[in-house]
Design a protein around this motif. Structure first.
Motif, PDB file in Angstrom:
ATOM      1  N   ARG A 106     -11.342  15.175  14.181  1.00 20.08           N
ATOM      2  CA  ARG A 106     -11.029  16.590  14.390  1.00 20.08           C
ATOM      3  C   ARG A 106     -10.605  17.246  13.080  1.00 20.08           C
ATOM      4  N   GLU A 107     -10.449  18.534  13.101  1.00 17.74           N
ATOM      5  CA  GLU A 107     -10.105  19.277  11.896  1.00 17.74           C
ATOM      6  C   GLU A 107      -8.597  19.426  11.764  1.00 17.74           C
ATOM      7  N   PHE A 108      -8.100  19.191  10.563  1.00 16.90           N
ATOM      8  CA  PHE A 108      -6.683  19.371  10.244  1.00 16.90           C
ATOM      9  C   PHE A 108      -6.574  20.324   9.066  1.00 16.90           C
ATOM     10  N   ASP A 109      -5.553  21.160   9.068  1.00 19.44           N
ATOM     11  CA  ASP A 109      -5.309  22.022   7.915  1.00 19.44           C
ATOM     12  C   ASP A 109      -4.655  21.241   6.787  1.00 19.44           C
ATOM     13  N   VAL A 110      -3.753  20.333   7.135  1.00 15.45           N
ATOM     14  CA  VAL A 110      -3.014  19.551   6.148  1.00 15.45           C
ATOM     15  C   VAL A 110      -2.808  18.148   6.689  1.00 15.45           C
ATOM     16  N   ILE A 111      -2.991  17.165   5.835  1.00 15.91           N
ATOM     17  CA  ILE A 111      -2.638  15.786   6.166  1.00 15.91           C
ATOM     18  C   ILE A 111      -1.700  15.309   5.074  1.00 15.91           C
ATOM     19  N   VAL A 112      -0.531  14.841   5.462  1.00 16.24           N
ATOM     20  CA  VAL A 112       0.456  14.336   4.513  1.00 16.24           C
ATOM     21  C   VAL A 112       0.537  12.827   4.698  1.00 16.24           C
ATOM     22  N   SER A 113       0.485  12.122   3.602  1.00 14.51           N
ATOM     23  CA  SER A 113       0.482  10.669   3.676  1.00 14.51           C
ATOM     24  C   SER A 113       1.251  10.076   2.506  1.00 14.51           C
ATOM     25  N   ASN A 114       1.920   8.993   2.765  1.00 18.15           N
ATOM     26  CA  ASN A 114       2.585   8.245   1.707  1.00 18.15           C
ATOM     27  C   ASN A 114       2.239   6.774   1.916  1.00 18.15           C
ATOM     28  N   PRO A 115       0.984   6.422   1.637  1.00 13.91           N
ATOM     29  CA  PRO A 115       0.538   5.058   1.904  1.00 13.91           C
ATOM     30  C   PRO A 115       1.057   4.071   0.862  1.00 13.91           C
ATOM     31  N   PRO A 116       0.981   2.789   1.177  1.00 11.50           N
ATOM     32  CA  PRO A 116       1.333   1.783   0.174  1.00 11.50           C
ATOM     33  C   PRO A 116       0.430   1.941  -1.042  1.00 11.50           C
ATOM     34  N   TYR A 117       0.961   1.725  -2.216  1.00  8.73           N
ATOM     35  CA  TYR A 117       0.181   1.975  -3.420  1.00  8.73           C
ATOM     36  C   TYR A 117       0.370   0.942  -4.525  1.00  8.73           C
ATOM     37  N   VAL A 118       1.178  -0.080  -4.307  1.00  5.63           N
ATOM     38  CA  VAL A 118       1.388  -1.110  -5.311  1.00  5.63           C
ATOM     39  C   VAL A 118       0.753  -2.405  -4.811  1.00  5.63           C
ATOM     40  N   ARG A 119      -0.160  -2.960  -5.612  1.00  2.00           N
ATOM     41  CA  ARG A 119      -0.811  -4.201  -5.203  1.00  2.00           C
ATOM     42  C   ARG A 119       0.196  -5.353  -5.205  1.00  2.00           C
ATOM     43  N   ASN A 120       0.027  -6.269  -4.277  1.00  5.11           N
ATOM     44  CA  ASN A 120       0.926  -7.429  -4.179  1.00  5.11           C
ATOM     45  C   ASN A 120       1.046  -8.173  -5.506  1.00  5.11           C
TER      46      ASN A 120
END
Length: 69
Positions: free
Chosen positions: A23-37
């Protein structure tokens, strides 16, 4: 000039579960994991002791999964 009032809806989802990303979203906010193990050895102890590992570290072999999705 009148101020337009727009209703907002908020959805919380764990990674790719539960949201219909078709579906359509105006804004998606995300703070996913970003440091490799494999980078854990470079992280200071105070960070390792206080950051939730699930939200901080990503598998080495699929580090871009969130960005690609």
């Amino acid at each position: 000039m009148q101020n337009a009032i727009k209703r907002s809806s908020f959805y919380i989802s764990k990674y790719f579960e539960a949201l219909d990303l078709g579906r359509e979203f105006d804004v998606i906010v995300s703070n996913p994991p970003y440091v490799r193990n494999l980078e854990k050895v470079e992280i200071k102890k105070n960070v390792l002791d206080n950051e939730p590992h699930l939200g901080f570290f990503i598998e080495d072999n699929d580090a871009l999964i969130f960005i690609e999705k």
